[in-house]
Each structure stands twice: as structure tokens, then as C-alpha cells.
Design an enzyme around this catalytic site. Structure first.
Site, mmCIF file in Angstrom:
data_model
loop_
_atom_site.group_PDB
_atom_site.id
_atom_site.type_symbol
_atom_site.label_atom_id
_atom_site.label_comp_id
_atom_site.label_asym_id
_atom_site.label_seq_id
_atom_site.Cartn_x
_atom_site.Cartn_y
_atom_site.Cartn_z
ATOM 1 N N ARG A 43 51.775 -56.726 86.433
ATOM 2 C CA ARG A 43 51.362 -58.119 86.335
ATOM 3 C C ARG A 43 52.111 -59.262 86.122
ATOM 4 O O ARG A 43 51.953 -60.336 86.456
ATOM 5 C CB ARG A 43 49.813 -58.438 86.230
ATOM 6 C CG ARG A 43 48.943 -59.421 85.538
ATOM 7 C CD ARG A 43 47.320 -59.371 85.398
ATOM 8 N NE ARG A 43 47.034 -58.115 86.497
ATOM 9 C CZ ARG A 43 46.199 -57.511 85.527
ATOM 10 N NH1 ARG A 43 46.112 -57.776 84.145
ATOM 11 N NH2 ARG A 43 45.535 -57.191 85.940
ATOM 12 N N TYR A 44 52.668 -59.137 85.147
ATOM 13 C CA TYR A 44 54.010 -59.860 84.420
ATOM 14 C C TYR A 44 55.461 -60.077 85.242
ATOM 15 O O TYR A 44 55.288 -58.714 84.460
ATOM 16 C CB TYR A 44 53.084 -59.859 82.979
ATOM 17 C CG TYR A 44 51.755 -60.159 82.093
ATOM 18 C CD1 TYR A 44 51.271 -61.880 82.658
ATOM 19 C CD2 TYR A 44 50.963 -59.216 82.054
ATOM 20 C CE1 TYR A 44 49.808 -62.220 82.323
ATOM 21 C CE2 TYR A 44 50.008 -59.755 81.571
ATOM 22 C CZ TYR A 44 49.290 -60.735 81.211
ATOM 23 O OH TYR A 44 47.809 -60.951 82.041
ATOM 24 N N ARG B 102 57.044 -57.295 82.224
ATOM 25 C CA ARG B 102 57.196 -55.891 81.701
ATOM 26 C C ARG B 102 55.661 -55.169 82.564
ATOM 27 O O ARG B 102 54.546 -55.671 83.198
ATOM 28 C CB ARG B 102 55.474 -56.785 80.334
ATOM 29 C CG ARG B 102 54.814 -57.348 80.239
ATOM 30 C CD ARG B 102 54.614 -58.251 78.581
ATOM 31 N NE ARG B 102 54.190 -59.160 78.547
ATOM 32 C CZ ARG B 102 53.909 -60.595 79.315
ATOM 33 N NH1 ARG B 102 54.393 -61.473 80.327
ATOM 34 N NH2 ARG B 102 52.819 -60.991 78.985
ATOM 35 N N CYS C 7 41.123 -39.215 75.117
ATOM 36 C CA CYS C 7 41.287 -40.495 73.939
ATOM 37 C C CYS C 7 40.082 -40.027 72.880
ATOM 38 O O CYS C 7 39.469 -38.585 73.432
ATOM 39 C CB CYS C 7 40.126 -41.712 73.895
ATOM 40 S SG CYS C 7 40.994 -42.592 75.120
ATOM 41 N N CYS D 174 34.700 -44.775 73.764
ATOM 42 C CA CYS D 174 34.096 -46.271 73.476
ATOM 43 C C CYS D 174 33.775 -46.032 74.641
ATOM 44 O O CYS D 174 33.792 -47.044 75.621
ATOM 45 C CB CYS D 174 35.249 -47.583 73.335
ATOM 46 S SG CYS D 174 36.527 -46.237 72.385
ATOM 47 N N CYS E 134 34.078 -48.949 77.184
ATOM 48 C CA CYS E 134 36.214 -49.645 77.256
ATOM 49 C C CYS E 134 35.956 -49.889 79.217
ATOM 50 O O CYS E 134 35.127 -50.466 79.644
ATOM 51 C CB CYS E 134 36.684 -48.115 78.122
ATOM 52 S SG CYS E 134 37.905 -47.652 78.258
ATOM 53 N N ARG F 259 38.647 -49.697 80.810
ATOM 54 C CA ARG F 259 39.338 -48.481 81.823
ATOM 55 C C ARG F 259 38.004 -47.460 82.414
ATOM 56 O O ARG F 259 38.246 -45.987 82.287
ATOM 57 C CB ARG F 259 40.546 -47.807 81.857
ATOM 58 C CG ARG F 259 41.024 -49.190 81.501
ATOM 59 C CD ARG F 259 42.547 -48.961 82.183
ATOM 60 N NE ARG F 259 43.289 -49.235 82.169
ATOM 61 C CZ ARG F 259 43.959 -49.956 80.604
ATOM 62 N NH1 ARG F 259 44.621 -48.831 79.646
ATOM 63 N NH2 ARG F 259 44.797 -51.255 80.592
ATOM 64 N N ASP G 171 35.874 -57.758 79.322
ATOM 65 C CA ASP G 171 35.475 -57.890 80.262
ATOM 66 C C ASP G 171 34.888 -57.740 81.219
ATOM 67 O O ASP G 171 33.793 -56.556 80.974
ATOM 68 C CB ASP G 171 36.793 -56.709 81.177
ATOM 69 C CG ASP G 171 38.034 -57.298 80.844
ATOM 70 O OD1 ASP G 171 38.563 -58.240 80.147
ATOM 71 O OD2 ASP G 171 39.566 -55.983 80.570
ATOM 72 N N ASP H 44 40.008 -62.383 80.149
ATOM 73 C CA ASP H 44 41.371 -61.928 81.112
ATOM 74 C C ASP H 44 40.472 -61.921 82.437
ATOM 75 O O ASP H 44 39.307 -61.499 82.732
ATOM 76 C CB ASP H 44 41.429 -59.571 81.223
ATOM 77 C CG ASP H 44 42.654 -59.388 81.768
ATOM 78 O OD1 ASP H 44 43.001 -60.034 82.725
ATOM 79 O OD2 ASP H 44 42.550 -58.168 81.447
ATOM 80 N N LYS I 120 46.186 -62.443 81.682
ATOM 81 C CA LYS I 120 45.039 -62.917 80.133
ATOM 82 C C LYS I 120 45.783 -64.244 79.872
ATOM 83 O O LYS I 120 46.557 -64.694 79.518
ATOM 84 C CB LYS I 120 45.794 -61.914 79.020
ATOM 85 C CG LYS I 120 45.250 -60.942 79.033
ATOM 86 C CD LYS I 120 45.724 -59.885 78.437
ATOM 87 C CE LYS I 120 45.732 -58.157 78.081
ATOM 88 N NZ LYS I 120 46.302 -57.720 79.381
HETATM 89 C C1 LIG Z 1 47.695 -56.613 78.539
HETATM 90 C C2 LIG Z 1 48.165 -56.418 79.918
HETATM 91 C C3 LIG Z 1 49.752 -56.652 79.552
HETATM 92 C C4 LIG Z 1 50.291 -57.174 78.079
HETATM 93 O O1 LIG Z 1 50.132 -58.140 77.974
HETATM 94 P P1 LIG Z 1 50.689 -58.715 76.266
HETATM 95 O O2 LIG Z 1 50.171 -60.659 76.812
HETATM 96 O O3 LIG Z 1 52.036 -58.855 76.755
HETATM 97 O O4 LIG Z 1 49.926 -58.377 75.419
HETATM 98 C C5 LIG Z 1 50.256 -56.374 80.265
HETATM 99 N N1 LIG Z 1 50.319 -55.928 81.851
HETATM 100 C C6 LIG Z 1 49.064 -55.353 82.340
HETATM 101 C C7 LIG Z 1 48.650 -55.368 82.996
HETATM 102 C C8 LIG Z 1 47.633 -55.884 81.039
HETATM 103 O O5 LIG Z 1 46.754 -56.041 81.400
HETATM 104 S S1 SF4 Z 2 39.043 -48.316 74.763
HETATM 105 FE FE1 SF4 Z 2 38.902 -47.017 76.282
HETATM 106 S S2 SF4 Z 2 41.558 -46.882 76.089
HETATM 107 FE FE2 SF4 Z 2 40.323 -47.436 74.535
HETATM 108 S S3 SF4 Z 2 40.037 -45.579 73.082
HETATM 109 FE FE3 SF4 Z 2 38.298 -46.602 74.101
HETATM 110 S S4 SF4 Z 2 37.796 -45.258 75.803
HETATM 111 FE FE4 SF4 Z 2 40.046 -44.972 75.333
#
Ligand SMILES: *Cc1c(COP(=O)(O)O)cnc(C)c1O
Ligand code: SF4
Length: 361
Positions: free
Chosen positions: A104-105, A108, A117, A121, A124, A126, A284, A321, A328
Site C-alpha cells: 500500500r505504501y 514497505r 495466533c 481476538c 481482529c 483480519r 477498523d 485506516d 492510515k
Molecule cells: C499499517 C500498514 C503498514 C505499516 O504502516 P506504518 O505506518 O509504517 O506502521 C504497511 N502496510 C500496510 C498494508 C499496512 O496496513
Molecule cells: S488482533 Fe488478530 S492477528 Fe492480532 S493477535 Fe489478535 S487475532 Fe491475531
């Protein structure tokens, strides 16, 4: 109610190893009902959609400490009644050039190397992925590595999941070694909730493995001061002593940490175990989590209660986000009251107004 597994008492025999703790995790309604007064059919219904895993460490913590921890781990009917939001509001899948890697960025990439996990949670982001069979395989890991190797604008790789630290030490070593063999990858970051949810997993051997691959940062995830136990402190000390800087990504959660007092206490306590708070995430818009959501206004109020009142070392950024893959963005309480060519009127942390002369050019 059954007697709780006693970690202290058993630490030298039964629970001498984190694998043993993990293998005793509760993942069915019937077993959970032995420890907590829950409705078996409700838990069953929810876990058909979203898996449950509560390991004995977190179980005893939440039984001793109460609702704010329980809420994070025990399935709630609201998860499956919620029709708001979406499974993947930040469009991680759409921004995936290969499965389990999100780009996305510019510089990175987020690389999911585990779908397991130590605790699932309930809030979560995800939920759609974690704890489900398949999702992460050797072939997705190979494809991710290949993509990173071919994309030389990627200077940082964030290992996420699931929880990367639930992999075995040799698997972690192999993944880190492969990333280190890619010249343009300068920084490696691991996102892990393990120091909070299964601190026994942070062993000296793990830290010795990770430290071979510096510069490497670990961002962990604590949501309540009661999660900062002596076990968690010991785990974080092992990582810090291996030269691994620790950050924390807390999620703002209704009924868990949505008061100034709890958040101030959490941030200050994190600092005492050498964790620098990094982000507080506004939750989110993930389907099945709306019962955890506060308003943004409440979030900003909590951030405001940190500025000036606690050490700047433990004031994280409040991040939202953007749905649709916008990424973000940091949100700040408004301190500037007015701006003119001559001066700004700025409110201080106590709410008093001061003038600041603008530079005349
Ligand atoms: C959160 C996130 C990151 C990391 O973002 P930082 O602001 O550097 O912590 C990188 N890629 C994705 C897709 C993310 O959701
Ligand atoms: S927030 Fe989601 S990915 Fe993170 S530890 Fe909890 S269940 Fe796992």
C-alpha cells in the site's frame, strides 16, 4: 466450574514449554463452559463463523482480572449479528500483488507469514483470515519472497499474520534469513501479540535467533494495563536485551480501554517494560466488530488526555485506516484555535489559550 490450570504451580513440569500451554487452549464451547458461565449454543454459533482460541495463560488472566479482558477473547453473539462494515474494509486483498502480501505504501510491504495466533481476538481486523485452514502455505511464502526480491523499492518488510512468532524458531530464522538475503530490504519489522497473549513463547533462543537479523523491530499489541504481567515483562525484557526495539499497537476498544484513566495507565506501564507506544488504532470497520467501536470524537478526547499529562515518550499517534485502501492517517485533537497573518491562537493541554506570533516574512 473446573479448577484453573495453575501456571505457577506447573511451570516446572506440565507447562515448562510454550507448546504445552498452547496445546491446552480452549477452542470449543463445551470446554469454555467449564470455566465461564457462557451459553454453549451461542458460543457454538459464533465459533462456526469465527474461530476461538483461549490459551490457559490468557484464560487465567481474564478470569482473575475481569470483563475488559474477557471481552477481547470470549465470542459474542454480536459478532454474527453485525451487518455493518465489511470483511476487508481496508482492501488488503485488492492491494495484494501476491496472496498474503499487501503493498500500500511506496517503500514497505506487509507480509502475512502465519495464520495462527495464541488467542483469537474478537475485534481482529483480519477476522476473515486468522485461524482458518490454508491461508498461509509454503507456496504463498515463496511467492511473497519472490515478489519482494523483484521489487527494489521495498525497504521495509513487516511480518504479520496471524502471529509470526507462533512459528517455530527455525522457521522464523529461515524467513528472516531469506529476507536478509535481499539487498534492498533494510528494515524488518515483526508484528506480534505474543508478548501479551503467550509471553512464555518469548524464549532466550527465540531472541538469539531474531537478533541475528538486525536491524529488526518488534511491534507488539497490549490493550489493557492488566495484560502487563510479570510474565509479559519478562518476555519484553528478553527481546529488549537482544537489542530489539519494542513498540506497541493498541486498539481503542469500547469497554476495554476507552477511558482516559485506563489509556494513561496502559501507556505509562508500557514504558516501564521498555515498550514505546507506537499507534493507538481506531478500530477498523470490520464486520462483526461494531460492538467494540467508539466514536472518533471519544478517541480524540482520550488522545487529548495523554498530551501533556503523560511523558511524551509514551504518547503514540492515533491512527485511522481509511476504508477503501486509502491507508492510515494520524488524527490529532485541534490545538490551533485561529490563524491570522500576525498570530496563531493555540490552546495548551490545560485548555488555556496562548498567542504565538507568526513570523513576518
Ligand atoms: C499499517 C500498514 C503498514 C505499516 O504502516 P506504518 O505506518 O509504517 O506502521 C504497511 N502496510 C500496510 C498494508 C499496512 O496496513
Ligand atoms: S488482533 Fe488478530 S492477528 Fe492480532 S493477535 Fe489478535 S487475532 Fe491475531
Amino acid at each position: 466450574m473446573e479448577k484453573l490450570p495453575d501456571l505457577e504451580e506447573n511451570s516446572h513440569k506440565k507447562f515448562s514449554d510454550w507448546h504445552d500451554i498452547l496445546s491446552e487452549s480452549i477452542n470449543t464451547a463445551e470446554v469454555l463452559a467449564k470455566y465461564l458461565p457462557v451459553d454453549i449454543s451461542t458460543i457454538r454459533k459464533v465459533t462456526e463463523c469465527y474461530p476461538m482460541r483461549i490459551n490457559p495463560y490468557y484464560l487465567s488472566l481474564m478470569i482473575n482480572k475481569g470483563d475488559h479482558l474477557r471481552k477481547q477473547a470470549v465470542p459474542d453473539l454480536k459478532e454474527i449479528e453485525d451487518i455493518s462494515g465489511s470483511d476487508d474494509p481496508s482492501c488488503e486483498e485488492r492491494q495484494s500483488p501476491v496472496p498474503n502480501l499487501t503493498h500500500r505504501y511506496p517503500d514497505r510491504a506487509l507480509f502475512m507469514v502465519s495464520n495462527q495466533c495464541a488467542l483469537y481476538c474478537r475485534f481482529c481486523m483480519r477476522k476473515r483470515k486468522v485461524g482458518r485452514p490454508f491461508t498461509v502455505t509454503d507456496s504463498t511464502i515463496n511467492a511473497g519472497m519472490e515478489w519482494i526480491r523483484k521489487n527494489n523499492t521495498i525497504h521495509e518488510v513487516i511480518l504479520s499474520g496471524g502471529d509470526p512468532l507462533l512459528l517455530e524458531d527455525d522457521e522464523i530464522d529461515r524467513i528472516l534469513g531469506r529476507l536478509r538475503s535481499i539487498k534492498h530490504v533494510e528494515i524488518i519489522r515483526i508484528h506480534s501479540r505474543i508478548p501479551c497473549t503467550l509471553p512464555q513463547r518469548i524464549t532466550k533462543n527465540l531472541a538469539d535467533t531474531i537478533r541475528q537479523h538486525h536491524p529488526l523491530f518488534v511491534n507488539t499489541h497490549f490493550n489493557h494495563p492488566d495484560e502487563i504481567t510479570k510474565e509479559a515483562a519478562a518476555a519484553c525484557a528478553i527481546l529488549s536485551d537482544a537489542g530489539i526495539p519494542l513498540g506497541c499497537q493498541t486498539v481503542l476498544l469500547k469497554g476495554v480501554n476507552d477511558t482516559p484513566h485506563v489509556m494513561q495507565t496502559l501507556m505509562k506501564k508500557l514504558l516501564t517494560i521498555r515498550i514505546r507506544p507506537y499507534y493507538i488504532h481506531h478500530p477498523d470497520l470490520v464486520r462483526g466488530t461494531s460492538h467494540f467501536r467508539t466514536t472518533i470524537k471519544e478517541g480524540l478526547g482520550i488522545i487529548r488526555s495523554l498530551h501533556g499529562y503523560v511523558s511524551g515518550l509514551c504518547v503514540p499517534q492515533y491512527m485511522i485506516d481509511l476504508p477503501g485502501g486509502g491507508g492510515k492517517v494520524p488524527l490529532l485533537p485541534e490545538y490551533i484555535q485561529s490563524v491570522s497573518d500576525e498570530k496563531l491562537q493555540i490552546e495548551n493541554f490545560r485548555g488555556e489559550i496562548y498567542n504565538y506570533p507568526e513570523t513576518i516574512v
